[in-house]
Design a protein around this motif. Structure first.
Motif, PDB file in Angstrom:
ATOM      1  N   ALA A  52      -2.935   2.097  -3.345  1.00  0.00           N
ATOM      2  CA  ALA A  52      -3.527   2.368  -2.038  1.00  0.00           C
ATOM      3  C   ALA A  52      -2.623   1.899  -0.912  1.00  0.00           C
ATOM      4  CB  ALA A  52      -4.893   1.694  -1.928  1.00  0.00           C
ATOM      5  N   THR A  53      -1.963   0.759  -1.105  1.00  0.00           N
ATOM      6  CA  THR A  53      -1.208   0.169  -0.008  1.00  0.00           C
ATOM      7  C   THR A  53       0.084   0.926   0.270  1.00  0.00           C
ATOM      8  OG1 THR A  53      -2.103  -1.943  -0.719  1.00  0.00           O
ATOM      9  CG2 THR A  53      -0.371  -1.998   0.925  1.00  0.00           C
ATOM     10  N   GLY A  54       0.814   1.280  -0.774  1.00  0.00           N
ATOM     11  CA  GLY A  54       2.075   2.000  -0.580  1.00  0.00           C
ATOM     12  C   GLY A  54       1.836   3.354   0.065  1.00  0.00           C
ATOM     13  N   TYR A  83       1.586   7.779  -7.239  1.00  0.00           N
ATOM     14  CA  TYR A  83       1.458   7.296  -8.610  1.00  0.00           C
ATOM     15  C   TYR A  83       0.962   8.373  -9.547  1.00  0.00           C
ATOM     16  CZ  TYR A  83       2.415   3.154  -6.173  1.00  0.00           C
ATOM     17  OH  TYR A  83       3.051   2.259  -5.389  1.00  0.00           O
ATOM     18  N   PHE A 129      -8.021  -7.703 -15.889  1.00  0.00           N
ATOM     19  CA  PHE A 129      -8.736  -7.698 -14.614  1.00  0.00           C
ATOM     20  C   PHE A 129      -7.734  -7.732 -13.456  1.00  0.00           C
ATOM     21  CE2 PHE A 129     -10.894  -9.579 -10.997  1.00  0.00           C
ATOM     22  CZ  PHE A 129     -12.080  -8.861 -10.961  1.00  0.00           C
ATOM     23  N   VAL A 130      -6.853  -8.712 -13.490  1.00  0.00           N
ATOM     24  CA  VAL A 130      -5.842  -8.831 -12.437  1.00  0.00           C
ATOM     25  C   VAL A 130      -4.971  -7.579 -12.399  1.00  0.00           C
ATOM     26  CG1 VAL A 130      -3.857 -10.145 -11.626  1.00  0.00           C
ATOM     27  CG2 VAL A 130      -5.764 -11.329 -12.682  1.00  0.00           C
ATOM     28  N   LYS A 174      -4.453  -0.826  -8.490  1.00  0.00           N
ATOM     29  CA  LYS A 174      -5.163  -0.075  -7.452  1.00  0.00           C
ATOM     30  C   LYS A 174      -4.748  -0.506  -6.042  1.00  0.00           C
ATOM     31  CE  LYS A 174      -8.984   0.974 -10.525  1.00  0.00           C
ATOM     32  NZ  LYS A 174     -10.214   0.437 -11.123  1.00  0.00           N
ATOM     33  N   VAL A 175      -4.449  -1.799  -5.874  1.00  0.00           N
ATOM     34  CA  VAL A 175      -3.961  -2.271  -4.576  1.00  0.00           C
ATOM     35  C   VAL A 175      -2.601  -1.646  -4.279  1.00  0.00           C
ATOM     36  CG1 VAL A 175      -3.043  -4.275  -3.345  1.00  0.00           C
ATOM     37  CG2 VAL A 175      -5.242  -4.447  -4.513  1.00  0.00           C
ATOM     38  N   THR A 176      -1.720  -1.661  -5.268  1.00  0.00           N
ATOM     39  CA  THR A 176      -0.373  -1.123  -5.092  1.00  0.00           C
ATOM     40  C   THR A 176      -0.444   0.328  -4.660  1.00  0.00           C
ATOM     41  OG1 THR A 176       0.404  -2.549  -6.863  1.00  0.00           O
ATOM     42  CG2 THR A 176       1.829  -0.722  -6.257  1.00  0.00           C
ATOM     43  N   ASN A 205      -5.581  -4.527 -13.299  1.00  0.00           N
ATOM     44  CA  ASN A 205      -6.271  -3.363 -12.767  1.00  0.00           C
ATOM     45  C   ASN A 205      -6.361  -3.431 -11.243  1.00  0.00           C
ATOM     46  OD1 ASN A 205      -9.001  -1.824 -12.027  1.00  0.00           O
ATOM     47  ND2 ASN A 205      -8.127  -0.927 -13.869  1.00  0.00           N
ATOM     48  N   VAL A 206      -6.664  -4.618 -10.727  1.00  0.00           N
ATOM     49  CA  VAL A 206      -6.725  -4.795  -9.268  1.00  0.00           C
ATOM     50  C   VAL A 206      -5.340  -4.546  -8.667  1.00  0.00           C
ATOM     51  CG1 VAL A 206      -7.107  -6.451  -7.415  1.00  0.00           C
ATOM     52  CG2 VAL A 206      -8.706  -6.358  -9.328  1.00  0.00           C
ATOM     53  N   VAL A 207      -4.304  -5.106  -9.289  1.00  0.00           N
ATOM     54  CA  VAL A 207      -2.936  -4.925  -8.788  1.00  0.00           C
ATOM     55  C   VAL A 207      -2.567  -3.445  -8.752  1.00  0.00           C
ATOM     56  CG1 VAL A 207      -0.501  -5.202  -9.442  1.00  0.00           C
ATOM     57  CG2 VAL A 207      -2.025  -7.184  -9.413  1.00  0.00           C
TER      58      VAL A 207
END
Lengths: 342, 342
Positions: free
Chosen positions: B239-241, B276, B228-229, B235-237, B231-233
């Protein structure tokens, strides 16, 4: 409006903290600030600036908790530290709100030690502001609670909704659960159970489950998650956004130094959006008082912004609104009915 | 080396998938590719390119699972879909490895349906590659397992260590647990318990707990976390980069269009690091076969990279090495002794 400020907390204390206080004093009418920490050092910083003596008070504290010290053990070893002093002033009602850029764990523990939670609130949660491509959003919890339960997430949704409305000025904030897919059947047990609690809450503008990338895309105004995931997200976001820009900057400076020099002023302005140290801090939702945690790397601007967030939170009586919503200890059940919680 | 490729999977299928296969064929001696999907469309793409007919085979499939369809239900409704065909070919040993840029959940479910886990492995995990400021690192699990237990994380550490050594060429990969602080006492129950299992494992170069920002900083070569963590990481990575760079680009193009035009070629090159979709895909560790999941937005380059990762994984017999380490079903206890697991 009287605010206690931990003058010793953060990587750039006390100078930037004091400067932040003075900036807030210049901008906010009727604001008074209580600076807590090493009196001589604070006085020196005040003397160097042009401080309005009437509106600034110093409360001396001879102990400081370092940014990397173990929170609970340090509070026990340093009962006179600036963080604990600040928490006590807030608990005793000597100030309307407290602000610190210091050790997060110590701040949260001190606030809990000095004051109770609000009536009906099961766990407190830290609600941080993150940049999106459209503006800003709120993520709660980012680390106050490492053992999140569905009912905690439900309460975070209710509290963060009030924060978004009454402090950040959102009209009808879109509330999302942070998950790994849009369907209510996706995610871990915590998120699936929380969905069943939040979805029937008619006072919330719940937009369902969203994913990690939706934070930056600004697909909701409030993202609700457990403290472990939220803390990881906060730190990943911070490192990745700033890191990508820094890598790009380095590569451009090497490849086309003259061109980059011309672009530099525009670069700085745009990059500031990804500098989380300028954001206004994270209120600790659910405690019987007002506390805003600023970023450890906060400079004067971030501190001044944090003070303003704390002032708005206190002024708009957000805690009264939280108690109205949760104080009767109503918890929706999965079926949507409202029940008294145990 | 014979690899099955889901020609219908991903946002840019079948064109970019076929092109990726052809690129890999040009680069890897002795490689053969089985393209699975709509025969007419695949044949048209092959005819448009200069395909080495001897090394390409088409296996027709008349069903496709969309990127956003519910994985398990879709597999049931579309038993002849390209993903299931691919999984069966791999399970029957007709190919050495399988690669898809399609629906992740459907891929993972299909692989599990078609083949067992490796002896001793309790849960499989997806191990993705993320960019760091120094190069790359591996994060496992990023979503195969939504109910992570400490013993799963221990096994992910063992398997991802072998992946890092034998596919990515790390000599002595630094393995970290993703947490919210460095101390073993920080984090949630899952991470604290996993720490006690991983720390005594003498074959691992375990560097302890690290935090979200340490991923981009490259403070470890392998980060272990629950799905869970993770997968969130991921997708956050992503989108943010990319998002930070895109915002900067837009702002510079508006503020100094002529200057930006001069910089553009350098910009594109440096920005590719944060795309990515160009990375070589994520092996599903722990299944009795080789499967690599490519990004849904994969172009030819990403597909070709994914095929190469799959080929190295098969060639270097990583699954045999995993079975050697975990097949005897040894699980360390918190005290560090090795015990037969139940």
């Amino acid at each position: 409006m009287r605010i206690a400020l931990d003058a010793m907390g953060g990587d750039r204390a006390p100078r930037e903290i004091v400067r932040g206080a003075l900036a807030a004093l210049r901008e906010v009418r009727g604001l008074e600030v209580v600076l807590i920490g090493d009196e001589a050092r604070i006085a020196a910083e005040l003397a160097a600036a042009d401080a309005p003596a009437r509106r600034v008070q110093i409360v001396h504290s001879d102990q400081v908790i370092g940014m990397d010290e173990p929170p609970v053990a340090s509070l026990r070893r340093k009962p006179r530290c600036s963080i604990m002093r600040m928490a006590r002033l807030a608990a005793e009602g000597q100030v309307d709100a407290a602000v610190s850029a210091g050790n997060t764990g110590a701040c949260v523990a001190a606030m809990h030690k000095a004051m109770r939670r609000l009536e009906g609130v099961i766990r407190s949660g830290l609600a941080v502001t993150l940049p999106t491509r459209r503006g800003e959003c709120i993520v709660c919890d980012v680390g106050a609670n490492m053992a999140a339960r569905p009912e905690h997430l439900y309460q975070y949704a209710v509290m963060a909704d009030l924060l978004a409305r009454h402090v950040h000025g959102f009209q009808k904030p879109r509330i999302a659960l942070l998950s790994v897919g849009h369907e209510p059947t996706k995610g871990n047990v915590l998120v699936k159970d929380a969905y069943r609690l939040i979805e029937p809450a008619t006072t919330l503008n719940f937009v369902g489950n969203l994913e990690g990338h939706d934070i930056f895309l600004g697909e909701a105004d409030v993202f609700i998650c457990g403290g472990f995931v939220g803390n990881v997200v906060l730190k990943v976001t911070e490192a990745t956004g700033q890191g990508a820009l820094r890598l790009m900057q380095t590569q451009l400076q090497q490849a086309v130094p003259a061109l980059f020099a011309e672009i530099a002023p525009h670069w700085e302005r745009a990059a500031a959006k990804h500098d989380y140290a300028t954001y206004g801090g994270a209120p600790l939702l659910g405690i019987n008082g007002v506390f805003v945690k600023c970023h450890g790397a906060s400079g004067a601007l971030a501190i001044s912004n944090g003070i303003k967030v704390a002032a708005r939170f206190a002024e708009n009586h957000v805690n009264d609104l939280i108690t109205e919503c949760l104080g009767s200890a109503r918890m929706p059940t999965a079926g949507g009915r409202l029940e008294r919680s145990s």
